[in-house]
Design an enzyme around this catalytic site. Structure first.
Site, PDB file in Angstrom:
ATOM      1  N   ASN A  67       0.830  -1.203   0.000  1.00 48.36           N
ATOM      2  CA  ASN A  67       0.000   0.000   0.000  1.00 48.36           C
ATOM      3  C   ASN A  67       0.873   1.265   0.000  1.00 48.36           C
ATOM      4  OD1 ASN A  67      -2.204  -1.832   0.732  1.00 48.36           O
ATOM      5  ND2 ASN A  67      -1.150  -1.860   2.709  1.00 48.36           N
TER       6      ASN A  67
ATOM      7  N   GLU B  11       8.509  -5.038  -1.050  1.00 49.91           N
ATOM      8  CA  GLU B  11       7.405  -4.069  -0.910  1.00 49.91           C
ATOM      9  C   GLU B  11       7.906  -2.659  -1.204  1.00 49.91           C
ATOM     10  OE1 GLU B  11       4.747  -5.609  -0.925  1.00 49.91           O
ATOM     11  OE2 GLU B  11       5.492  -7.521  -0.137  1.00 49.91           O
TER      12      GLU B  11
END
Ligand code: B3K
Ligand code: ZN
Length: 870
Positions: A277, A310
């Protein structure tokens, strides 16, 4: 769980060719979350604009939510909207409107861990791929990018930390009645347009490790890792990995971080590893927390690899995202390649390559050879969550690696620069990536595109002939790509193969290594000046994700395992030698362990080799991998043959193993590559000493277990003891439990080590473990630690009589009712039935059929099970 119950049979098939651009866009989005674990009210206010000249209504995706309120331009217009299944459909007359919806959620009852859910008393979200629609009626597709403003309020004492994407643009107390102990609020604004799958929100009671990074252009970034207070001392490794990743991406790809802060939140209940995210990563705590006492070296590597992965997504995934979920490998394959390269640069590139190939063969080659085979860019799906596969991720990374090999590092970098410059802020396709590589390099990649559309692992037959008189050697290469579901005929693929020849007598390499692109069914390569008998070293560095069939003798493989100058090829030769030996033992009853023992002795005593490499080389090929080489897998025979080889290696080289065991003893714990390699070799040596039947084996293992000052040594000994029928095993199982019963991540090891055991009573034990008070179906890590481990234990899972199959199917039915995504991921071991004898195949099919017939099966499971039945 109404939506789960209702999903079931014959869900629609979504096809890549049906892609249509979105009818409506949502440039700006405002979300309000009035948070409460039992009842959260979510309001979404969307600025929608018509995309193109059409009269179609606005379709907002929903999943298990019902509108409390729908306002169109501030008014309730009851006749303008309707529910169509889970979706909200609104007729809108003009080209721009404001649509507001409100729903109520119960995060604490959300067992799917998609959308807004509770974990350990905190609230967090998971949206990729289609979890956003479980919170807000929305155009929940990756090619609709919006600027988000997010306001949330929550009980201040219970949820002191309120986070979302972007920058904090407001906060305060909500004490409307002037009372203390009330609620507080925060507002976050993300300046970068993003698709809904990258949205995140966290409300928690957590402590923070804060650090800083200054980007190449001088921007200060605040880095924050949020965990339970008591876990703070375990966040140092993740923080160091984050900073190293940020510096690496600047240096290797020229990519800088783009916001003022970067938050990572660790949660215990998470369906997979972590989620990228925008500026608010949410992680499975196992990929954040590490200290020597509770994390193994493999865990440490997992933390740095996933933190890097990530982080790298911020560019390959977030700044340039995917047009649709068929393009998933665009971000995942590329990002895995990036994290693999990062890790290789941080430590031993050779060991990293060996580990990555081992994983590829274990997970992806099996997938490619079975009923769930699909290209890295699939053509269709029922449930996209089922396509977060080893093929999309790991084969996807191999395909990017081949581009890197074919183009060379400079042109590859030019291609990636062009790709990011061209597509920044947009949702792109795999084709866009290939075109950028083509445009920047001038290299035609027409045929290379087959790697995106064809499934199956190519096989290359390599035959080398030598003509001593003329000093010539001729290498013939022939490729075949096996049929896969829906793809009976294949075209030849371009395979970049790094090749060298070695002189058997001189032990020298003839000329420099060649890069051969095998792009047809067959090719011949002539080598001149080959005066002595050559030995073939092929697919060095595993330059192409293929299977090589060559008729190299045991002597040639032993030669390469000692003399090849490519470390991967050296490892590979040893593996091939072991595989050939074991297959010989299983199929022909021959068991000549001599060549393996000699080659192992060489490696163990070669002063030029480091411990980590020796450790990798000495690992016996897995039972599953040996099975993959056989027409019909015989798990019992494979197990026996492998254990016999282990015993003989242990006996014949006992002195060498004891020497390796002693020389790798450390006085104190360090995390250097050398120290990690030493620990690895030490536990491998212990395993061989134990296998030799040495009387002091169990005591030696128990002593290592008890005296260890780190989890790697402790777990190494624990795994060995767990396989044994000794009193020392019982002591270790009890001691481990007593010491770590309060640490969930370590307890996962306690469970999985027992479920991986080769003891004949393992299935009894597994049945006890799922009744243990510390077992739960609702935590995916714990579930996988027993059910995933058992079904990966070839000997035990395939126990004749089908008890392992029944156990798995029983568990899958229970899990499916709670968490279909995680249940569906556990189906593939049953889908391998075609590879086994008739008896086992029938039992496996019967369990698949039982699953398929179960009432209320989720669409996740339906897809996996129906395809597995074939
Ligand atoms: N993108 C996520 C994976 C989401 C999986 C959803 N089933 C993590 C990653 O690959 O980085
Ligand atoms: Zn990823």
């Amino acid at each position: 769980m109404l939506d789960v119950q209702a999903a079931a049979a014959n869900p629609p098939v979504i096809r890549r060719e049906d892609y249509r651009k979105p009818d409506w866009l949502m440039p700006d989005v405002f979300l309000d979350f009035a948070l409460d674990p039992a009842r959260t009210i979510v309001t979404g206010r969307l600025d929608v604009t018509r995309n193109g000249d059409h009269g179609r209504p606005l379709r907002l995706h929903g999943d298990g939510i019902t509108p409390l309120r729908v306002l169109i331009d501030g008014e309730s217009q009851a006749d303008a909207w309707r529910m169509d299944g889970p979706d909200l459909v609104i007729d809108l007359p003009r080209d721009a409107h404001v649509v507001e919806t409100q729903v109520a959620l119960c995060p604490e009852a959300n067992s799917q861990l998609m959308g807004l859910y509770a974990s350990g008393g905190n609230l967090c979200t998971q949206c990729e791929p289609e979890g956003f629609r479980r919170m807000v009626f929305f155009i929940d597709r990756p090619d609709v990018l919006s600027r988000y403003t997010v306001r949330m309020d929550a009980d201040k004492a219970r949820f002191p930390v309120l986070l979302s994407n972007g920058d904090l643009t407001g906060s305060g107390d909500l004490d409307a009645n002037g009372k203390e102990g009330g609620r507080h609020w925060a507002e976050w604004t993300d300046p970068f347009p993003k698709p809904s799958y990258l949205f995140a929100l966290v409300a928690a009671n957590l402590a923070v490790n804060v650090d800083h990074f200054t980007t190449r252009s001088g921007k200060a970034v605040k880095l924050a890792i949020w965990v339970a207070e008591s876990d703070l001392p375990k966040t140092g490794h993740a923080m160091a990995a984050l900073k190293a990743s940020m510096a690496w991406d600047e240096k290797v790809y020229g990519l800088e971080y783009d916001l003022g802060e970067y938050n990572i939140v660790a949660v215990h209940d998470f369906n997979f590893g972590a989620m990228e995210n925008k500026s608010l990563n949410v992680f499975n705590s196992r990929y954040i927390l590490a200290d020597p006492d509770t994390a193994t070296d493999i865990d440490y590597d997992g933390v740095s690899g996933v933190v890097a992965h990530e982080y790298f997504h911020n560019w390959s995934g977030n700044r340039v995202t995917c047009r649709d979920w068929f393009q998933l490998s665009l971000k995942e394959g590329f990002t895995v390649f990036r994290d693999q390269s990062f890790t290789a640069d941080q430590g031993s590139a050779a060991v990293k390559r060996i580990e990555d190939v081992r994983l590829l063969r274990a997970a992806q080659f099996q997938e490619d050879a079975g009923p769930l085979a699909h290209p890295i860019r699939p053509e269709s799906y029922m449930e996209v969550s089922n396509f977060y596969t080893a093929t999309v991720y790991n084969k996807g990374a191999e395909i990017i690696r081949m581009l890197h090999t074919i183009l060379g590092p400079q042109k590859f970098r030019a291609g990636s620069d062009l790709y990011f410059a061209r597509h920044d802020g947009t949702a792109a396709t795999c084709e866009d990536f290939v075109v950028a590589m083509e445009d920047a390099s001038g290299i035609d990649l027409t045929q290379f595109r087959l790697w995106y559309s064809q499934a199956g692992t190519p096989r290359v037959r390599a035959t080398l002939s030598h003509e001593p008189a003329g000093g010539r050697a001729l290498l013939t290469l022939e490729q075949t790509v096996p049929p896969t579901p829906g793809q009976p005929e294949k075209k030849p693929m371009p395979l970049p193969l790094r090749i060298a020849l070695f002189g058997e007598r001189s032990q020298r390499k003839f000329e420099e290594e060649r890069l051969v692109i095998l792009d047809g069914d067959r090719c011949e390569i002539l080598f001149e000046g080959i005066a002595e008998r050559p030995v073939l070293s092929i697919n060095r560095g595993f330059s192409a994700p293929v299977v090589i069939d060559s008729d190299r003798s045991a002597a040639d493989l032993a030669f390469l395992s000692a003399h090849d100058d490519d470390p991967f090829a050296r490892y590979e030769a040893m593996q091939q030698l072991m595989v050939d030996t074991l297959i010989g033992a299983v199929t022909a009853g021959r068991a000549d362990h001599g060549p393996v023992i000699d080659a192992a002795r060489n490696a163990l005593t070669d002063p030029r080799l480091d411990s980590a490499f020796i450790g990798e080389t000495m690992l016996l090929p897995s039972e599953a991998f040996i099975g993959d080489q056989m027409a019909v897998v015989d798990p019992v025979a494979i197990h026996k043959a492998r254990e016999a080889l282990r015993r003989d290696l242990g006996e014949a080289l006992e002195d060498e193993w004891r020497d390796a065991y002693e020389r790798t003893r450390a006085n104190r714990f360090e995390l250097s590559p050398q120290a990690k390699g030493a620990r690895r070799l030490r536990s491998i040596a212990l395993g061989f000493i134990m296998a030799s039947g040495a009387e002091d084996g169990p005591q030696l293992a128990l002593r290592q277990f008890m005296d260890a000052d780190n989890m790697t040594d402790r777990q190494g000994a624990f795994g060995i003891l767990a396989n044994s029928m000794t009193p020392e095993r019982d002591v270790a199982v009890a001691a481990f439990y007593d010491r770590f019963r309060d640490n969930g991540l370590v307890m996962d090891k306690w469970f999985s080590t027992q479920a991986f055991s080769i003891r004949p009573d393992t299935l009894d034990r597994v049945e006890e473990l799922v009744r243990h008070p510390d077992f739960t179906l609702s935590n995916p890590n714990r579930l996988r630690s027993v059910v995933g481990a058992m079904s990966g234990n070839q000997l035990i899972f395939h126990e004749a009589g089908g008890r392992g199959y029944r156990f798995l199917a029983d568990m899958l039915l229970k899990v499916d009712a709670l968490n279909p995504q995680t249940a569906a991921k556990l189906v593939p071991p049953l889908g391998r039935w075609r590879r086994f004898d008739e008896g086992r195949a029938a039992l496996m099919k019967a369990e698949l059929q039982r699953l398929l017939d179960a009432p209320g099966l989720s669409k996740d499971m339906f897809e996996q099970v129906s395809k597995s039945l074939g």
